[in-house]
Design an enzyme around this catalytic site. Structure first.
Site, short mmCIF file in Angstrom:
data_model
loop_
_atom_site.label_atom_id
_atom_site.label_comp_id
_atom_site.label_asym_id
_atom_site.label_seq_id
_atom_site.Cartn_x
_atom_site.Cartn_y
_atom_site.Cartn_z
N ARG A 212 0.78 -1.24 0.00
CA ARG A 212 0.00 0.00 0.00
C ARG A 212 0.81 1.29 0.00
O ARG A 212 0.31 2.31 -0.40
CB ARG A 212 -0.97 0.01 1.19
N VAL A 213 2.03 1.25 0.47
CA VAL A 213 2.76 2.53 0.50
C VAL A 213 4.05 2.53 -0.32
O VAL A 213 4.55 3.58 -0.68
CB VAL A 213 3.11 2.95 1.95
#
Ligand code: ATP
Ligand code: MG
Length: 515
Positions: free
Chosen positions: A366-367
Site C-alpha cells: 500500500r505505501v
C-alpha cells in the site's frame, strides 16, 4: 551551647525512633503459589505493575502478564527449575530490558541479549525496555525511499519502502522464510541493518537461516534473535519486542533497519497458551481478545521518522502462516489489517514450480509504490496488467479453442513474464537489471527467447550489463527517472544477450537432435 545542641539532636533522634514502626516495608516479598507450563502464580505483591520484572529465587526472572485482585500471573523467562510453590518472589520496579548497540551486530542472541553463538559476552552500549511506545504521528514521515529486496516480483510489482510494514503470508513450506531471507541478504548492497527474530521455529530451520545469511549476505550488519520452539514460552513471547528494541537503536540514530519476525502465527499461539494458563477469557479461535492489540503495538514501532527525529527508518516484514490458504482466519486477518500490505504465497504456485510463489492477485503493497524508483515504476506498470490478463486468458484457453494470433501473442508474452518472475534463492537482481529486463520485455525483445532460457538470461545479465552498458548503469545510479537514451541502451544490451542465448539454444537443439 554545643552541648545543648547535641542534647536536642539526641532527644529528637530518640523521639523519632520511638515513633518508628519496624516493619519490613522496604521490600515486598511475594510467594509462589503454583508453577506449571512456564507460568508462576504469585501472591503477596499487590504493588507490581503489568509487565514488571519479577526476581525469583536463584536469580531467575519472570514478568507480570496478568494482574488479578489477589494474585499475579507471571511468565517465567528462564524455565521453571528451582522455582516451586512457597519460594519467594520480589518485584524489581523495572520492566524487561534488553541490551542495545552496535556491539550486537553479527551476533546470535536469545531474546534477553544473552549470546547463543559461543562468542564472548555482548558489548552493550545501553539497555532499553523491550516494550517501548511507537513513535507518535508528528515524529513520523512518509515512506519515501525504496527497500530493495532483489526479488523481481516484489520490487517491480509490490515495491516496499523503508519504514513500511509488509506481511509475508502463506501456507507451510511455500517459501515465506526464503523471501524474507533473500530480502535480508540483498542488503549487502545497502547500509541497512537487519534483525532476524525467530519465534517458535525448529532450531534446525533457524540454523539454516543463519548459515544462509553468513554464506550470501552481510552477517556483520545483522542481529539474530532466536527463541526456538524448545525455549521457555516467556522468552518466545518477548522475542519480537526485544528484536524491535534492538532495531530501534539504529532507527533512532538516523540509520535504516529491517526487522523480520518469523513468525507471528507462532507468537500468537504462544500468547494464547500463556493467556489461557493465566486464565484470561478466550475469544475467537480461543485467542484472548488482546492478541490484536499485542501485534498492533509491536508493528506500530516500525516507522519512517521525521527529519527532526533524525530521519531513520525501521521496516518490518512479519511472517504469518495460513492453513489451506485461508487468509480470513483470525490471526492472518488481524495482521493484514495492521500492516501496509501483504505478499501472499500460494501452495499451488509453489507446487507448480513458480517460485517465489507470489500470488499476484492477492498480494498488495500500500505505501511502497510511492517509494519505488521512477525508472522501475516506468517499466513495471505494464507488466502487472499484461500478467493479470495472461492469467485470465490462460484459464480460458485451457479449455481449448481461441487460437487467434493476438491471443497467442498475449499468451507468449505472459509465459515470458512468468519465466521472468521465477527466480532462484540468493540470486538478487539489482535495480538496473530489473529495469533492463522489464524494458526489454515491454519492447518485445524477449519474445523470441524460449522460456527455458530465462534462467540463463537472468544469471548472465548482470555481468553482461557491466561489460556492455556501463554508461547506462551509471546514469541509472545517479538519476531517478528513466531517460530514453538510457532505456534504449539497456534494451539493446538485453536484446544482444537474448540473441546469443537463443542461438546457443538452437545449437544445443541441433546437437541434441544429432544421432
Ligand atoms: P515453513 O512453513 O516451514 O516455515 P516456509 O514457508 O518458510 O516454510 P521456506 O523454508 O522458505 O518456506 O521454503 C521451503 C522450501 O522451498 C525450501 O526448501 C526452499 O529452499 C525452497 N524455496 C523457497 N524459495 C525458493 C525459490 N525461489 N526457488 C527455489 N526453491 C525455493
Ligand atoms: Mg519458514
Amino acid at each position: 551551647m554545643t552541648t545543648d545542641r547535641t542534647d536536642d539532636w539526641l532527644e529528637d533522634g530518640r523521639a523519632r525512633l520511638a515513633r518508628a514502626t519496624l516493619a519490613p516495608e522496604a521490600e515486598a516479598v511475594g510467594r509462589v503459589e503454583q508453577v506449571s507450563d512456564g507460568i508462576a502464580r504469585v501472591s503477596g505483591l499487590p504493588d507490581v505493575r503489568l509487565n514488571e520484572l519479577l526476581r525469583f529465587d536463584g536469580g531467575r526472572f519472570g514478568f507480570a502478564l496478568s494482574l488479578d485482585a489477589d494474585s499475579i500471573g507471571a511468565v517465567l523467562l528462564d524455565g521453571e527449575e528451582g522455582i516451586a510453590a512457597g519460594s519467594p518472589v520480589r518485584g524489581t520496579g523495572e520492566v524487561v530490558e534488553v541490551p542495545v548497540g552496535p556491539g550486537l551486530l553479527g551476533r546470535v542472541l536469545d531474546p534477553l541479549g544473552r549470546p547463543l553463538d559461543g562468542g564472548g559476552p555482548v558489548e552493550a552500549e545501553a539497555h532499553a525496555p523491550a516494550e517501548r511506545p511507537a513513535p507518535a504521528i508528528i515524529e513520523r514521515d512518509l515512506v519515501s525511499a525504496p527497500m530493495e529486496t532483489g526479488i523481481l516480483v516484489v520490487d517491480a510489482l509490490f515495491a516496499l519502502g523503508r519504514g513500511q510494514r509488509e506481511l509475508i503470508v502463506g501456507d507451510r513450506a511455500t517459501g515465506k522464510t526464503s523471501i524474507a531471507v533473500d530480502a535480508m541478504v540483498n542488503q549487502k548492497h545497502s547500509e541497512v541493518i537487519c534483525v532476524y527474530v525467530a519465534v517458535g521455529q525448529r532450531a534446525t530451520a533457524v540454523e539454516r537461516v543463519i548459515e544462509a545469511v553468513r554464506a550470501h549476505g552481510a552477517p556483520e550488519r545483522c542481529i539474530f534473535v532466536v527463541a526456538p520452539a524448545a525455549t521457555a514460552p516467556g522468552l518466545q513471547w518477548i522475542a519480537p519486542f526485544a528484536g524491535m528494541t534492538m532495531a530501534e537503536y539504529f532507527r533512532d540514530r538516523g540509520q535504516d533497519a529491517l526487522i523480520i519476525i518469523d513468525d507471528l502465527t507462532k507468537h500468537a499461539a504462544t500468547h494464547r497458551e500463556l493467556a489461557l494458563l493465566t486464565r484470561e477469557p478466550p475469544g475467537r479461535e480461543a485467542y484472548p481478545g488482546d492478541v490484536f492489540y499485542v501485534h498492533a503495538r509491536l508493528l506500530e514501532r516500525a516507522a519512517k521518522l521525521s527529519a527532526a527525529r533524525g530521519g531513520g527508518s525501521l521496516t518490518a516484514l512479519p511472517v504469518a502462516e495460513t492453513d489451506a490458504g485461508n487468509l480470513s482466519a483470525y490471526i492472518p486477518t488481524n495482521l493484514i489489517s495492521i500492516t501496509d500490505g501483504q505478499i501472499v504465497l500460494g501452495a499451488r504456485l509453489f507446487a507448480a514450480n513458480q517460485r517465489p510463489a507470489v500470488d499476484v492477485g492477492l498480494s498488495v503493497s500500500r505505501v511502497g509504490g510511492k517509494a519505488q524508483k521512477k525508472a522501475l515504476r516506468a517499466v513495471s506498470g505494464r507488466v502487472r496488467l499484461d500478467y493479470a490478463q495472461f492469467l485470465e486468458l490462460e484459464m480460458f484457453t485451457r479449455f481449448g479453442g481461441m487460437s487467434d494470433t493476438r491471443v497467442k501473442a498475449q499468451i507468449a508474452r505472459g509465459e515470458r513474464i512468468r519465466a521472468l518472475l521465477t527466480q532462484p534463492r540468493f540470486a538478487g537482481l539489482r535495480m538496473a537489471d530489473q529495469v533492463a529486463l522489464l524494458a526489454a520485455l515491454a519492447d518485445g525483445a524477449l519474445d523470441a527467447l524460449p522460456p527455458e532460457r530465462f534462467p540463463a538470461l537472468r544469471a548472465r545479465l548482470p555481468g553482461h550489463l557491466d561489460a556492455t552498458a556501463g554508461p547506462a548503469l551509471a546514469a541509472l545510479g545517479e538519476g531517478d527517472a528513466l531517460e530514453d537514451a538510457v532505456r534504449a541502451e539497456l534494451v539493446a544490451a538485453v536484446t544482444a544477450l537474448a540473441q546469443t542465448l537463443a542461438a546457443e539454444a538452437g545449437n544445443t537443439a541441433e546437437t541434441g537432435a544429432a544421432p
